[in-house]
Design an enzyme around this catalytic site. Structure first.
Site, short mmCIF file in Angstrom:
data_model
loop_
_atom_site.label_atom_id
_atom_site.label_comp_id
_atom_site.label_asym_id
_atom_site.label_seq_id
_atom_site.Cartn_x
_atom_site.Cartn_y
_atom_site.Cartn_z
N LEU A 181 28.90 -4.35 42.27
CA LEU A 181 28.88 -5.67 41.64
C LEU A 181 30.15 -5.90 40.82
O LEU A 181 30.55 -5.07 40.03
CB LEU A 181 27.66 -5.81 40.73
CG LEU A 181 27.44 -7.20 40.14
CD1 LEU A 181 27.23 -8.23 41.24
CD2 LEU A 181 26.26 -7.22 39.20
N SER A 182 30.74 -7.04 41.07
CA SER A 182 32.02 -7.34 40.43
C SER A 182 31.89 -7.30 38.92
O SER A 182 30.84 -7.53 38.36
CB SER A 182 32.52 -8.71 40.88
OG SER A 182 32.29 -9.66 39.87
N LYS A 183 33.01 -6.99 38.29
CA LYS A 183 32.99 -6.85 36.84
C LYS A 183 33.55 -8.08 36.15
O LYS A 183 33.63 -8.12 34.95
CB LYS A 183 33.82 -5.63 36.44
CG LYS A 183 33.04 -4.35 36.62
CD LYS A 183 33.56 -3.28 35.69
CE LYS A 183 32.66 -2.06 35.71
NZ LYS A 183 33.33 -0.83 35.96
N ARG A 184 33.94 -9.05 36.95
CA ARG A 184 34.53 -10.21 36.30
C ARG A 184 33.50 -10.87 35.41
O ARG A 184 32.39 -11.19 35.85
CB ARG A 184 35.07 -11.20 37.33
CG ARG A 184 36.47 -10.83 37.78
CD ARG A 184 36.91 -11.76 38.85
NE ARG A 184 35.92 -11.81 39.92
CZ ARG A 184 35.77 -12.81 40.74
NH1 ARG A 184 36.52 -13.86 40.64
NH2 ARG A 184 34.84 -12.77 41.69
N GLN A 185 33.88 -11.07 34.17
CA GLN A 185 32.96 -11.53 33.15
C GLN A 185 32.18 -12.78 33.57
O GLN A 185 30.98 -12.86 33.38
CB GLN A 185 33.76 -11.80 31.87
CG GLN A 185 33.06 -12.67 30.88
CD GLN A 185 33.54 -12.42 29.48
OE1 GLN A 185 34.40 -11.59 29.26
NE2 GLN A 185 33.00 -13.13 28.54
#
Ligand code: GLU
Length: 479
Positions: free
Chosen positions: A252-256
């Protein structure tokens, strides 16, 4: 006695993965009538973000996760903030050195860097080469007296297999040669996560450690620490929760923007919908049911039924869940949520009017913002018109018909969706055209868009005078 803890490091926003960890701990504690503890793991001073603890507390409150012990509640085993417990960690690190379970390491950052590079070049995973492991007592003393900065490292036993049971994954084994002589105490005197985490879990009498799978590979180090302290009999049970994945099964992407709980709140997701959705990331008590209240989740939660396989974080499922919850809310509950959004957008309307809009939009809204942003025509006349609908529906014929409809509307004494529908239907019949030939251009003229709730209800809510004004505007300005 079940005692569990959520142990976040306050490094910024709350990741949905953290929310799931917090939730599973909470559900497990409540299911068993146990104690849910919040422990702030803030010993990595370089990663601290100001305001993060406060933000975390508010986020937990918002979703309805409560704690029985923690920095705010206090409790018998406090303090619950690790930076207030550094003496405890130092004392324990010294005890390990005394018992030859740990050793001081004086290696410089440059040396460690070199070692790392060498190992990488040799295709090995970078690990400490145990250079200081066998310093004699005298050597250590001399270096200490000279004030050479040092860390404390765990003396990982060689040639052992470390096995522990995980409630989700079953028996898990690690070869001790893959385990680094972990730094326990840093040269600034602060503990690393591993040391502080184990000491606190022991001292706070934690019965079950429930956390994300990314910590699984740290667990053998923790097991070794329990052994080193002689606390093996009090070791908690472990449960590592499956990874969260993107729909393409990548991590899962970590982009806020995509994973911050605060962001979901700000985008109009309801806390109970988000909780429902997050609860089912890696667990579902039934094959068919998708909607659970917090009480139902508590009643049914069972760690042993948590899946091993990664859980897909499907944004569409979240949207679907949110829409389900919106549909179930009463107009008054929604009014409380939607009114501030209307105000923020600069629309001042009465509660009564807003309630009517909510009623019409409730079936279509997927977030609380949709009530306003997908329905802005309820609050202001359109000045722009959907090109596609215009090309298709705003024909010369349609314009002529609108002129006649406008006259009929103006002479209506009663303005209800029934009377409006009556005008449209009988006009269509008299011209032997389908009602759609009137409905589509009318919708475009009044709302500026091609889609929305039932037209007659919509026109009733917007009101006769305003509807007529908008048709007149469209007749002049829409070519
Ligand atoms: N402080 C760790 C974190 O940020 C806690 C991991 C654990 O629960 O042991 O997730």
């Amino acid at each position: 006695m079940v005692r569990v803890r959520f142990a976040p490091s306050p490094t910024g926003f709350v990741h949905v993965g953290s929310l799931r960890t917090a939730l599973y701990n909470f559900l497990f504690a409540r299911h068993h009538g146990g104690v849910n503890i919040l422990r702030v793991e803030d010993t990595d001073r370089t990663r601290l973000v100001e305001g993060a603890v406060d933000n975390l507390l508010r986020t937990m409150e918002w979703v309805g996760i409560t704690f029985d012990e923690g920095p705010e509640q206090g409790g018998e085993y406090g303090p619950y903030t690790q930076s207030e417990r550094t003496d405890i960690y130092r004392k324990h690190a010294n005890e390990l050195i005394k018992n030859v379970k740990a050793y001081p390491c004086f290696c410089t950052a440059e040396r460690l860097d070199e070692v790392r590079k060498k190992m990488q070049a040799a295709g090995q995973p970078p690990m400490y080469d145990r250079h200081c492991r066998n310093l004699t007592e005298e050597e250590v003393e001399v270096k200490m007296e000279a004030g050479i900065p040092h860390v404390v490292r765990l003396r990982v036993p060689l040639g052992e297999t470390i096995t522990f049971n995980d409630l989700v994954r079953g028996d898990v084994s690690f070869d001790s040669k893959t385990i680094d002589d972990q730094v326990l105490l840093k040269s600034d005197g602060f503990p690393t996560y591993h040391l502080a985490n184990v000491i606190d879990d022991y001292m706070m009498k934690i019965s079950h450690v429930i956390r994300g799978e990314e910590w699984l590979s740290s667990t053998p180090k923790h097991v070794l620490l329990y052994r080193a302290f002689g606390w093996e009999n009090a070791m908690p049970k472990f449960a590592h929760l499956p990874l969260l994945l993107n729909p393409d099964r990548s991590k899962l992407s970590k982009r806020q923007g995509d994973v911050a709980v605060e962001n979901f709140r700000d985008k109009g997701y309801l806390p109970d919908a988000l909780i429902n959705f997050v609860a089912l990331l890696g667990w579902n008590p039934s094959a068919t049911e998708e909607i659970y209240s917090m009480d139902e989740l508590i009643a049914q939660f069972d760690l042993e039924k948590v899946n091993k396989a990664g859980a897909i974080f499907g944004k569409e499922k979240l949207d679907w869940t949110n829409a389900e919850y919106i549909r179930k809310k009463s107009p008054d509950e929604l009014l409380v949520l939607v009114k501030p959004i209307a105000t923020e957008r600069g629309f001042s309307v009465s509660d009564d009017y807003l309630r009517k809009v909510i009623h019409l939009m409730q079936e279509r809204a997927r977030s609380t913002f949709d009530f306003i942003d997908f329905a802005s025509y309820f609050f202001k006349a359109p000045t722009e018109f959907d090109e596609k609908s215009k090309a298709k529906n705003w024909t010369l014929d349609a314009k002529e018909r609108m002129i006649e409809i406008l006259t009929q509307f103006k002479s209506l004494s009663e303005w209800t969706h029934n009377s409006i529908e009556g005008v449209i239907r009988s006009y269509a019949e008299s011209k032997t055209i389908s009602a759609g030939k009137l409905i589509h251009p009318l919708r475009l003229a009044v709302s500026g868009v091609g889609m929305g709730p039932g037209l007659f209800e919509m026109l009733e809510v917007i009101g006769k005078e305003e509807v007529c004004k908008r048709i007149e505007y469209a007749l002049v300005n829409l070519n």
